[in-house]
Write an enzyme that holds these catalytic residues in place. Structure first.
Site, mmCIF file in Angstrom:
data_model
loop_
_atom_site.group_PDB
_atom_site.id
_atom_site.type_symbol
_atom_site.label_atom_id
_atom_site.label_comp_id
_atom_site.label_asym_id
_atom_site.label_seq_id
_atom_site.Cartn_x
_atom_site.Cartn_y
_atom_site.Cartn_z
ATOM 1 N N ASP A 1 0.870 -1.172 0.000
ATOM 2 C CA ASP A 1 0.000 0.000 0.000
ATOM 3 C C ASP A 1 0.916 1.234 0.000
ATOM 4 O OD1 ASP A 1 -2.232 1.755 0.588
ATOM 5 O OD2 ASP A 1 -1.499 1.788 2.657
ATOM 6 N N ASP B 1 -0.289 5.117 0.876
ATOM 7 C CA ASP B 1 -0.582 6.145 1.888
ATOM 8 C C ASP B 1 -0.641 5.538 3.279
ATOM 9 O OD1 ASP B 1 -0.898 8.431 0.122
ATOM 10 O OD2 ASP B 1 -2.571 7.275 -0.698
HETATM 11 C C1 XBP Z 1 -5.395 6.077 0.346
HETATM 12 C C2 XBP Z 1 -6.499 6.982 0.213
HETATM 13 C C3 XBP Z 1 -6.434 7.980 -0.803
HETATM 14 C C4 XBP Z 1 -5.762 9.276 -0.520
HETATM 15 C C5 XBP Z 1 -6.246 10.279 -1.508
HETATM 16 O O1 XBP Z 1 -5.857 4.837 0.850
HETATM 17 O O2 XBP Z 1 -7.494 6.865 0.880
HETATM 18 O O3 XBP Z 1 -7.750 8.277 -1.051
HETATM 19 O O4 XBP Z 1 -6.077 9.753 0.768
HETATM 20 O O5 XBP Z 1 -5.947 9.890 -2.801
HETATM 21 P P1 XBP Z 1 -4.924 3.560 0.810
HETATM 22 P P2 XBP Z 1 -6.679 10.521 -4.077
HETATM 23 O O6 XBP Z 1 -3.702 3.916 1.597
HETATM 24 O O7 XBP Z 1 -5.705 2.512 1.546
HETATM 25 O O8 XBP Z 1 -4.685 3.205 -0.614
HETATM 26 O O9 XBP Z 1 -7.125 11.903 -3.703
HETATM 27 O O10 XBP Z 1 -5.631 10.530 -5.155
HETATM 28 O O11 XBP Z 1 -7.858 9.654 -4.431
HETATM 29 MG MG MG Z 2 -2.985 3.121 3.476
#
Ligand code: XBP
Ligand code: MG
Length: 253
Positions: A10, A12
């Site tokens: 993953d 973020d």
């Molecule tokens: C990541 C997210 C993303 C970012 C925003 O989740 O929730 O939505 O916060 O990204 P994960 P965008 O770590 O579970 O993948 O604005 O580009 O959609």
């Molecule tokens: Mg995440």
């Protein structure tokens, strides 16, 4: 049981703490640019993280946390424009190099490559955001180290749906049993487990109270030699930082 062949990360919250000081700031800059009085503080943003995906998150905010804005037939176009502005602000922010990778991430990725493990990304975020993070926080050109970067709207159903992990596995032509996933959130582990992947969690401030039942291991972070992780739950098999040797034990290969 297959041998361990690939690691799927993953982005973020897992590779870097991007949410509070990255995505949140970029959303607020986009709202300002469009002269909206929406302002997502640190606490509110924690609640909004219940929904993955920036466009989906803005809709969730309007439906549940904003009493004044009236949605109409133009709202989804506005959300798309806001999201494009937010992506611009976010990638500009990352280009300043202010968001580093979490402890142990770079070391583990290099260890994986040195041991001929294949690596991939499975994330909800927009592809440009992944490129910006890898280029500025990992190494210029490091996008090419990843066999698959599965990101954003490439699958219609975002996490907690398993689709993004299933997509990455299909592209790599690997069974889930040959891989390990790395996540930081409940939506993330629901997605990876939904694709039958054994999952290692590194928590962060937004996710420390999430339900990680079924995780192979829950850690504070990946740790570094001389700077051990803290084990939240599960068996660390006597290791104090995550390396490929440890991952093979966790995987059972
Ligand atoms: C990541 C997210 C993303 C970012 C925003 O989740 O929730 O939505 O916060 O990204 P994960 P965008 O770590 O579970 O993948 O604005 O580009 O959609
Ligand atoms: Mg995440």
């Amino acid at each position: 049981m297959s041998n361990l062949e690939a690691l799927i990360f993953d982005v973020d919250g897992t590779l870097a703490d991007t949410e509070r000081d990255g995505h949140r700031i970029a959303f607020n800059l986009a709202f300002k640019e469009y002269k909206l009085d929406w302002d997502w503080d640190v606490d509110l943003y924690g609640k909004l993280l219940a929904v993955t995906g920036g466009k989906e998150r803005m809709n969730y905010f309007l439906d549940n946390f904003n009493q004044t804005f009236q949605k109409d037939e133009t709202t989804q176009d506005l959300i798309i424009e806001l999201h494009q502005a937010k992506t611009r602000h976010y990638t500009e922010l990352l280009a300043t190099g202010t968001i580093p990778l979490r402890p142990g991430v770079k070391r583990l990725i290099k260890d994986a490559l040195d041991n001929d493990l294949r690596i991939a990304i499975a994330t909800t975020t927009t592809p440009e955001n992944v490129t910006a993070l890898l280029e500025h926080a990992l190494e210029p050109g490091s996008c090419d180290w990843f066999e698959v970067i599965a990101a954003g709207d490439i699958v219609p159903a975002k996490k907690p749906a398993p689709d993004i992990y299933t997509y990455a596995l299909e592209k790599m032509k690997l069974p889930a049993s040959a891989c390990l996933a790395f996540e930081d959130s409940e939506n993330g582990i629901r997605s990876s487990q939904g694709a039958d992947l054994k999952t290692l969690i590194t928590i962060n401030d937004y996710t420390r109270d999430h339900d990680f039942s079924g995780a192979a291991l829950v850690l504070s972070d990946l740790g570094e030699p001389g700077n051990s992780f803290t084990t939240i739950s599960g068996d660390n098999h006597g290791f104090n930082y995550v390396n490929v040797e440890m991952l093979k034990v966790i995987h059972g290969s």
